[in-house]
Write an enzyme that holds these catalytic residues in place. Structure first.
Site, PDB file in Angstrom:
ATOM      1  N   LYS A 121     -16.364 -11.181  37.213  1.00  0.00           N
ATOM      2  CA  LYS A 121     -17.825 -11.181  37.337  1.00  0.00           C
ATOM      3  C   LYS A 121     -18.482 -11.829  36.119  1.00  0.00           C
ATOM      4  O   LYS A 121     -19.381 -12.660  36.237  1.00  0.00           O
ATOM      5  CB  LYS A 121     -18.352  -9.751  37.512  1.00  0.00           C
ATOM      6  N   ASP A 139     -22.830  -7.929  41.439  1.00  0.00           N
ATOM      7  CA  ASP A 139     -23.063  -6.708  40.680  1.00  0.00           C
ATOM      8  C   ASP A 139     -23.360  -5.566  41.656  1.00  0.00           C
ATOM      9  O   ASP A 139     -23.270  -5.736  42.872  1.00  0.00           O
ATOM     10  CB  ASP A 139     -24.195  -6.908  39.663  1.00  0.00           C
TER      11      ASP A 139
END
Length: 221
Positions: A121, A139
């Site tokens: 991420k 997220d």
């Protein structure tokens, strides 16, 4: 509504709500973005934006960062949580950037994910926001909304990312992931959620999610 129509509706609504898209984490270059994203794990962007100026005042590049001890970094970033791991990660990745990359942040997923404390991420955020490479960092907001909108099964973030990349046009990924984050914060939060204000979920939401919401709001329950 078909899945294609749902996707079009999401894109249209987000473009109307967020024609200009602010970047959540304050930074001035790829290195300060990388550090800010690393700090944002299990910490709010608002808090990260309060802490990074204190850290970057002392060190806003890898050469100055390695002059600080891990303990010094840890003390500054303590309010962000997970400071023992994050301070080691920031110091360690700064050393590697100097040793292997001439002090520059590398422009590849593979090289970024090889750095300490940098996961997929974090690498995706840096690739998209610092270098403009199409990526879809997922997220908690994106994971929650993609499930609420019935565009993924909610199994895990890897599946959510795969579904987002499959459904949305590649040239929109970098804007869309930010627009969805802002939408999640403004209109479709995890707590204090008001479905009446959440036009996307209200229009295309997963039936089980809508039913659960109505059940919780029902005066008879």
């Amino acid at each position: 509504m078909t899945k294609e129509n749902k996707v079009e509706f999401v894109i249209k609504t987000l473009n109307e709500l967020y024609p200009t898209i602010p970047v959540p984490l304050n930074h001035k270059d790829p290195y300060t973005l990388l550090v800010a994203v690393l700090l944002s794990a299990q910490c709010t962007d608002v808090r990260v934006n309060k802490i990074t100026p204190l850290l970057f005042e002392k060190a806003d590049n890898p050469y100055d960062m390695v002059k600080l001890s891990i303990e010094e970094i840890k003390e500054i970033i303590k309010p962000c949580g997970l400071s023992p791991m994050k301070s080691k990660g920031i110091h360690g990745l700064s050393e590697i950037l100097i040793e292997k990359h001439n002090g520059e942040v590398p422009q590849s997923f593979e090289a970024l994910e090889a750095l300490p404390a940098v996961g997929h991420k974090t690498a995706s955020v840096v690739m998209s926001q610092a270098f403009g490479v199409p990526a879809f960092p997922v997220d908690t907001h994106i994971h929650r909304l993609m499930y609420r909108w019935n565009l993924t099964n909610g199994k895990n973030v890897a599946q959510t990312e795969k579904d987002a990349k499959r459904l949305f046009p590649k040239e929109l990924w970098n804007d869309l992931h930010l627009q969805i984050i802002w939408y999640g914060r403004d209109y479709s939060p995890a707590r204090g959620w008001d479905l009446e204000k959440d036009i996307i979920t209200k229009t295309i939401g997963r039936q089980s999610v809508l039913n659960e919401y109505k059940k919780l709001k029902s005066p008879n329950t």
